[in-house]
Design a protein around this motif. Structure first.
Motif, short mmCIF file in Angstrom:
data_model
loop_
_atom_site.label_atom_id
_atom_site.label_comp_id
_atom_site.label_asym_id
_atom_site.label_seq_id
_atom_site.Cartn_x
_atom_site.Cartn_y
_atom_site.Cartn_z
N LEU A 13 0.69 -1.19 0.01
CA LEU A 13 -0.03 -0.07 0.01
C LEU A 13 0.88 1.49 0.04
CD1 LEU A 13 -2.47 -1.10 2.76
CD2 LEU A 13 -2.93 -0.79 0.25
N PRO A 14 0.47 2.59 -0.53
CA PRO A 14 1.11 3.76 -0.26
C PRO A 14 1.15 4.03 1.14
CG PRO A 14 -1.15 4.12 -1.05
CD PRO A 14 -1.01 2.50 -0.99
N ILE A 15 2.09 4.87 1.38
CA ILE A 15 2.38 5.06 2.87
C ILE A 15 1.64 6.45 3.12
CG2 ILE A 15 4.53 6.25 2.00
CD1 ILE A 15 3.78 4.77 5.48
N PRO A 16 0.56 6.50 4.01
CA PRO A 16 0.00 7.59 4.41
C PRO A 16 0.50 8.26 5.70
CG PRO A 16 -1.14 5.60 5.45
CD PRO A 16 0.30 5.18 4.90
N LEU A 17 1.19 9.37 5.19
CA LEU A 17 1.82 10.15 6.05
C LEU A 17 0.99 11.22 6.77
CD1 LEU A 17 4.90 11.05 3.52
CD2 LEU A 17 4.73 9.24 5.41
N GLY A 18 0.11 12.04 6.27
CA GLY A 18 -0.64 13.11 6.99
C GLY A 18 -1.86 13.35 6.03
N GLY A 19 -2.92 13.70 6.78
CA GLY A 19 -4.26 14.02 6.25
C GLY A 19 -4.72 15.06 6.74
N ILE A 20 -5.85 15.67 6.20
CA ILE A 20 -6.58 16.97 6.64
C ILE A 20 -7.73 16.40 7.63
CG2 ILE A 20 -7.73 19.04 6.26
CD1 ILE A 20 -4.59 18.90 5.28
N ALA A 21 -7.96 16.68 8.95
CA ALA A 21 -8.93 16.53 9.95
C ALA A 21 -9.78 17.68 10.18
CB ALA A 21 -8.44 15.92 11.37
N MET A 22 -11.09 17.68 10.29
CA MET A 22 -12.08 18.62 10.52
C MET A 22 -12.98 18.16 11.30
SD MET A 22 -14.27 20.56 7.53
CE MET A 22 -15.49 21.99 8.10
N LYS A 23 -13.31 19.23 12.30
CA LYS A 23 -14.16 18.82 13.58
C LYS A 23 -15.40 18.27 13.08
CE LYS A 23 -12.38 21.67 17.14
NZ LYS A 23 -12.52 22.85 17.84
N ARG A 24 -15.79 17.15 13.63
CA ARG A 24 -17.25 16.56 13.11
C ARG A 24 -18.40 17.32 13.61
NH1 ARG A 24 -16.85 10.90 12.28
NH2 ARG A 24 -14.77 9.95 12.58
N SER A 25 -18.28 18.30 14.65
CA SER A 25 -19.24 19.02 15.07
C SER A 25 -19.61 20.07 14.15
CB SER A 25 -18.98 19.78 16.37
OG SER A 25 -17.83 20.54 16.34
N LEU A 26 -18.93 20.47 13.02
CA LEU A 26 -19.03 21.45 12.13
C LEU A 26 -20.09 20.95 11.27
CD1 LEU A 26 -15.49 22.77 11.82
CD2 LEU A 26 -17.59 24.05 12.46
N GLY A 27 -20.43 19.45 11.13
CA GLY A 27 -21.11 18.96 10.20
C GLY A 27 -20.75 18.50 8.92
N GLU A 28 -21.30 17.54 8.30
CA GLU A 28 -21.07 16.79 7.04
C GLU A 28 -21.01 17.84 5.93
OE1 GLU A 28 -23.31 13.49 6.12
OE2 GLU A 28 -22.85 12.42 8.21
N ASP A 29 -22.06 18.84 5.89
CA ASP A 29 -22.04 19.58 4.48
C ASP A 29 -20.91 20.38 4.81
OD1 ASP A 29 -24.45 18.79 3.80
OD2 ASP A 29 -25.71 20.30 4.59
N ALA A 30 -20.59 21.13 5.86
CA ALA A 30 -19.27 21.88 6.08
C ALA A 30 -17.99 21.24 5.72
CB ALA A 30 -19.11 22.41 7.35
N ALA A 31 -18.04 19.92 6.07
CA ALA A 31 -16.89 18.94 5.64
C ALA A 31 -16.57 18.92 4.41
CB ALA A 31 -16.75 17.81 6.50
N ARG A 32 -17.75 18.46 3.75
CA ARG A 32 -17.68 18.10 2.16
C ARG A 32 -17.17 19.63 1.51
NH1 ARG A 32 -22.63 15.14 3.11
NH2 ARG A 32 -22.16 12.82 3.06
N ALA A 33 -17.73 20.70 1.93
CA ALA A 33 -17.49 21.85 1.19
C ALA A 33 -15.86 22.14 1.32
CB ALA A 33 -18.21 23.12 1.84
N MET A 34 -15.60 21.98 2.62
CA MET A 34 -13.86 22.33 2.91
C MET A 34 -13.05 21.32 2.09
SD MET A 34 -11.34 23.82 4.01
CE MET A 34 -12.19 24.95 4.99
N ASP A 35 -13.60 20.05 1.97
CA ASP A 35 -12.76 19.10 1.00
C ASP A 35 -13.01 19.50 -0.32
OD1 ASP A 35 -11.76 16.27 0.89
OD2 ASP A 35 -13.26 15.98 -0.37
N GLU A 36 -13.93 19.97 -0.82
CA GLU A 36 -13.88 20.38 -2.39
C GLU A 36 -13.10 21.65 -2.30
OE1 GLU A 36 -14.41 20.45 -6.07
OE2 GLU A 36 -14.65 18.88 -4.79
N ALA A 37 -13.13 22.77 -1.47
CA ALA A 37 -12.27 23.84 -1.42
C ALA A 37 -10.54 23.57 -1.67
CB ALA A 37 -12.76 24.85 -0.33
#
Length: 275
Positions: A179-203
């Motif tokens: 598998l590829p080596i996963p070094l780092g990722g972007i985490a977002m607070k769950r309390s902000l909601g799924e819509d906000a998380a998807r919007a930030m992911d796309e941004a």
């Protein structure tokens, strides 16, 4: 309704390359973004304390924050041939480090987790010496430690400093898992909601796409935060650590993260936002 967020990522060229267009307003975000740039282990600590809404974290550190954060699919660092390496001042084998002092770039980093797995397999125990990543090679050079786990641009520059590679920790992972080596990722607070998380992911994805199509836009921002890093090293750093997995982790990326999280003691299933 505008969403104001605190965002944290590192000053390393891969992160500033990815985030420049978003942080500078080229990519729109409906709300204000307050940006913090910090070393990876400091970001891991801030995530552990819940200080930031959106934060770049080591995948190993994500194991301890997933009750409060969810991982986005874009913006991370993952790939083949991109992992940390173990170096020493002279030729040595991993077994030679048993009982020795070894510099690590933070206890919660993926690099340290990988090193620990390798030591466990080799049946050795070392004395870890925690320090900021750019202090590792000088500590090895001075003889303060027997070896050091090197991340970021150190992967490209250790030979120029007269250091020897003991083990490619990312290569070890790839050989054992495929598998590829996963070094780092972007985490977002769950309390902000799924819509906000998807919007930030796309941004973030759009910010990276802009950087790829208009690389000149972020050059000053990247160079400013890279400080004394050579321009060729900056370019190689971006080419190495910004991969297609940075646009979307994909199925292989999800599997790689899940495997590494299990090694860190986390078996949670809902790690990423839905694709």
């Amino acid at each position: 309704m505008p969403i104001n967020l605190t965002v944290g990522y590192s000053p390393c060229p891969n992160d500033t390359f990815i985030f420049h267009a978003l942080a500078s307003g080229i990519v729109d975000w409906d709300g204000e973004l307050s940006v913090t740039l910090a070393d990876v282990e400091e970001l891991n600590s801030k995530a552990g304390s819940g200080d930031l809404d959106v934060v770049k974290v080591s995948v190993a550190a994500a194991a301890g924050i997933l009750d409060d954060y969810v991982l986005l699919r874009a913006g991370g660092a993952m790939g083949f041939g991109v992992g940390p390496i173990l170096v020493a001042g002279e030729h040595a084998e991993l077994g030679d480090l048993d009982g020795k002092r070894v510099a690590i770039p933070g206890r919660k980093t993926t690099a340290n987790l990988l090193f620990g797995l390798c030591c466990r397999e080799a049946g050795i125990s070392v004395e870890p010496v925690e320090m900021v990543f750019d202090q590792v090679m000088p500590a090895v050079e001075s003889g303060d430690v027997a070896a050091g786990v090197v991340i970021h641009e150190g992967r490209f520059t250790f030979r120029a400093r007269g250091l020897q590679r003991i083990l490619d920790l990312g290569g070890w992972w790839e050989e054992h898992t495929g598998l590829p080596i996963p070094l780092g990722g972007i985490a977002m607070k769950r309390s902000l909601g799924e819509d906000a998380a998807r919007a930030m992911d796309e941004a973030i994805r759009q910010s990276l796409l802009h950087a790829r199509s208009h690389p000149e836009d972020g050059q000053g921002y990247i160079r400013f935060h890279a400080q004394e890093m050579d321009e060729a090293v900056v370019r190689t750093h971006i080419e190495t650590f910004v991969t297609d997995y940075s646009l979307d982790v994909g199925e292989a990326g999800v599997e790689a993260v899940s495997r590494l999280l299990r090694e860190a003691g986390c078996t949670r299933a809902d790690v990423f936002i839905d694709s």
